[in-house]
Write an enzyme that holds these catalytic residues in place. Structure first.
Site, PDB file in Angstrom:
ATOM      1  N   ALA A   1     -28.542  -2.235   8.090  1.00 38.85           N
ATOM      2  CA  ALA A   1     -29.303  -2.831   6.349  1.00 38.85           C
ATOM      3  C   ALA A   1     -29.092  -1.422   5.249  1.00 38.85           C
ATOM      4  CB  ALA A   1     -30.468  -2.743   6.913  1.00 38.85           C
ATOM      5  N   ASN A   2     -28.910   0.021   5.861  1.00 34.55           N
ATOM      6  CA  ASN A   2     -29.299   1.092   4.745  1.00 34.55           C
ATOM      7  C   ASN A   2     -28.365   0.591   4.494  1.00 34.55           C
ATOM      8  OD1 ASN A   2     -31.584   1.568   5.910  1.00 34.55           O
ATOM      9  ND2 ASN A   2     -30.778   3.641   7.514  1.00 34.55           N
TER      10      ASN A   2
ATOM     11  N   ARG B   1     -34.666  11.677  -1.191  1.00 34.07           N
ATOM     12  CA  ARG B   1     -36.076  11.100  -1.690  1.00 34.07           C
ATOM     13  C   ARG B   1     -36.701  11.046  -0.330  1.00 34.07           C
ATOM     14  NH1 ARG B   1     -34.085   8.580  -6.933  1.00 34.07           N
ATOM     15  NH2 ARG B   1     -32.214   7.533  -5.146  1.00 34.07           N
TER      16      ARG B   1
ATOM     17  N   ASN C   1     -19.244  12.529  10.658  1.00 34.37           N
ATOM     18  CA  ASN C   1     -19.829  14.226  10.738  1.00 34.37           C
ATOM     19  C   ASN C   1     -18.942  14.758  11.763  1.00 34.37           C
ATOM     20  OD1 ASN C   1     -21.320  14.190  12.936  1.00 34.37           O
ATOM     21  ND2 ASN C   1     -23.185  13.865  12.021  1.00 34.37           N
TER      22      ASN C   1
ATOM     23  N   THR D   1     -17.700  14.389   7.011  1.00 31.53           N
ATOM     24  CA  THR D   1     -18.926  15.166   5.872  1.00 31.53           C
ATOM     25  C   THR D   1     -19.787  16.043   6.883  1.00 31.53           C
ATOM     26  OG1 THR D   1     -20.564  14.187   7.058  1.00 31.53           O
ATOM     27  CG2 THR D   1     -19.801  12.441   5.560  1.00 31.53           C
ATOM     28  N   LEU D   2     -19.598  16.933   5.497  1.00 31.63           N
ATOM     29  CA  LEU D   2     -19.992  18.985   6.327  1.00 31.63           C
ATOM     30  C   LEU D   2     -21.214  18.910   5.387  1.00 31.63           C
ATOM     31  CD1 LEU D   2     -15.915  19.886   5.514  1.00 31.63           C
ATOM     32  CD2 LEU D   2     -16.969  19.087   7.196  1.00 31.63           C
ATOM     33  N   GLY D   3     -22.034  18.203   5.208  1.00 26.94           N
ATOM     34  CA  GLY D   3     -23.522  18.455   4.848  1.00 26.94           C
ATOM     35  C   GLY D   3     -22.973  19.451   4.125  1.00 26.94           C
TER      36      GLY D   3
ATOM     37  N   ASN E   1     -33.785  -1.516  11.225  1.00 25.25           N
ATOM     38  CA  ASN E   1     -33.980  -1.448  11.951  1.00 25.25           C
ATOM     39  C   ASN E   1     -35.658  -1.141  11.304  1.00 25.25           C
ATOM     40  OD1 ASN E   1     -32.801  -0.545  14.390  1.00 25.25           O
ATOM     41  ND2 ASN E   1     -32.257   1.091  13.663  1.00 25.25           N
TER      42      ASN E   1
ATOM     43  N   ASP F   1     -26.360   7.080   4.923  1.00 22.72           N
ATOM     44  CA  ASP F   1     -25.842   5.484   4.742  1.00 22.72           C
ATOM     45  C   ASP F   1     -25.138   5.740   3.341  1.00 22.72           C
ATOM     46  OD1 ASP F   1     -26.132   4.814   7.389  1.00 22.72           O
ATOM     47  OD2 ASP F   1     -28.077   4.865   6.705  1.00 22.72           O
TER      48      ASP F   1
HETATM   49  O1  RIB Z   1     -28.781   6.455   9.577  1.00 21.40           O
HETATM   50  C1  RIB Z   1     -30.591   6.425   9.327  1.00 21.40           C
HETATM   51  C2  RIB Z   1     -30.725   5.091  10.345  1.00 21.40           C
HETATM   52  O2  RIB Z   1     -30.539   5.661  11.850  1.00 21.40           O
HETATM   53  C3  RIB Z   1     -32.428   5.213   9.713  1.00 21.40           C
HETATM   54  O3  RIB Z   1     -32.661   4.226   9.209  1.00 21.40           O
HETATM   55  C4  RIB Z   1     -32.457   4.444  11.668  1.00 21.40           C
HETATM   56  O4  RIB Z   1     -33.072   3.621  11.721  1.00 21.40           O
HETATM   57  C5  RIB Z   1     -31.438   5.064  12.188  1.00 21.40           C
HETATM   58  O5  RIB Z   1     -30.838   3.657  12.640  1.00 21.40           O
END
Ligand code: RIB
Length: 316
Positions: free
Chosen positions: A43-44, A294, A190, A229-231, A12, A261
């Site tokens: 992608a992330n 970040r 989560n 995951t619990l923040g 995205n 991610d």
């Molecule tokens: O997990 C974060 C991602 O969720 C963002 O980069 C956004 O594109 C959504 O898909």
């Protein structure tokens, strides 16, 4: 030839705006200038795994637009193999509209674009050879059609690869979700996703939900290992080696987009290279914490040396 870590998932373009507080339904809130950045859970996670030292192949679809060109360039610049990422003629690339509150909390509205057209036939034509081989890791999320995720998980199991599913965003309950849980080795969710997958839970009214208990119940649905995951409370994992808890690393969060991610990628890289579950969990929490310090998604993802440095500074 097969790859070490393969991601089948979304790409995205993220358009993010920071606001003093998230708008209520029907409300308008003014924010800062829009920031454009590469994103998409697939992608992330691919870029994160590459930064953490893995050899990564991405499988997915881009639109035939300027965003698609930019997203592909980003993958290749990060060393991710994009040979199984196709550009779909006439389609728009996936787009995420992200609103970030100053304390890092966010909302995301997604337009899947080409990601929504990654059906099973597209997956097969993008990967004419074996998707993964024995010893490889397949990392999946749910921003592409569920049937495709299911087909990829089935292929990975048949090949003897490790399959990690980040069940985000969560689809409605249905037979395919149940089938998918039976087809994966490691499930990462989560709190909201864990509860959504389980349905009504016995400890719903408890002040502190029994997360390890819920993870055990999720394991009964199929995965060998379940991570929740619990923040700010860190994360827990339940697997064949027992129950494990990792407190969060104390960092100043500015934007949590992409933190999940980074967590999933680091967990997958660590488990895929044979690290024990508690160690993989600790590394994943460190990677997620660093990503939250970040702004942006891919822009915020840490490299392996940063994870090592954060771990070296903390005993637990
Ligand atoms: O997990 C974060 C991602 O969720 C963002 O980069 C956004 O594109 C959504 O898909």
């Amino acid at each position: 030839m097969t790859e070490r870590l393969v991601v089948v998932g979304s790409l995205n373009m993220d358009l993010s705006v920071t606001v003093p507080r998230l708008p209520a339904p029907g409300e308008t809130v003014s924010g800062a200038d829009v920031v454009r950045g590469a994103g998409g859970k697939g992608a992330n996670q691919a870029v994160a795994a590459a930064r953490l030292g893995a050899r990564v192949r991405m499988v997915g679809l881009l639109g035939e637009d300027a965003f698609g060109v930019e997203l592909r360039a980003r993958l290749t610049a990060e060393g991710v193999d994009d040979s199984a990422v196709a550009t779909l003629p006439g389609a728009a690339s996936g787009l995420a509209m992200i609103v970030v509150q100053r304390d890092g909390e966010n909302t995301i509205t997604l337009s899947p674009g080409a990601n929504g057209r990654l059906d099973v036939r597209a997956l097969e034509s993008l990967t004419p050879g074996p998707l993964v081989g024995p010893g490889d890791t397949l990392l999946l999320q749910l921003e592409v059609p569920l049937r495709t995720v299911l087909a990829a998980a089935g292929a990975a199991r048949a090949a003897g690869a490790l399959t990690v599913l980040n069940a985000a965003p969560l689809p409605g309950p249905g037979p395919s979700t149940a089938e998918l849980l039976r087809a994966v080795d490691v499930l990462v969710v989560n709190e909201t996703e864990a509860t959504g997958l389980l349905g009504p839970v016995a400890d719903a009214d408890a002040a502190e939900p029994d997360w390890p208990g819920r993870a055990e119940r999720l394991r009964e649905l199929g995965p060998t290992t379940v991570v929740i995951t619990l923040g700010a409370a860190g994360a827990i994992a339940v697997g064949p080696s027992g129950r494990h808890r990792q407190p969060a690393f104390p960092v100043e969060a500015v934007d949590t987009v992409g933190a999940g991610d980074a967590f999933c990628a680091q967990l997958s890289v660590a488990l895929g290279t044979g690290r024990p579950l508690p160690e993989a969990l600790r590394r994943a929490c460190a990677a997620g914490a660093l990503a939250a310090t970040r702004p942006g998604a891919q822009d915020a993802l840490p490299v392996r040396a940063e994870v090592d440095a954060l771990l070296a500074g903390h005993r637990r």
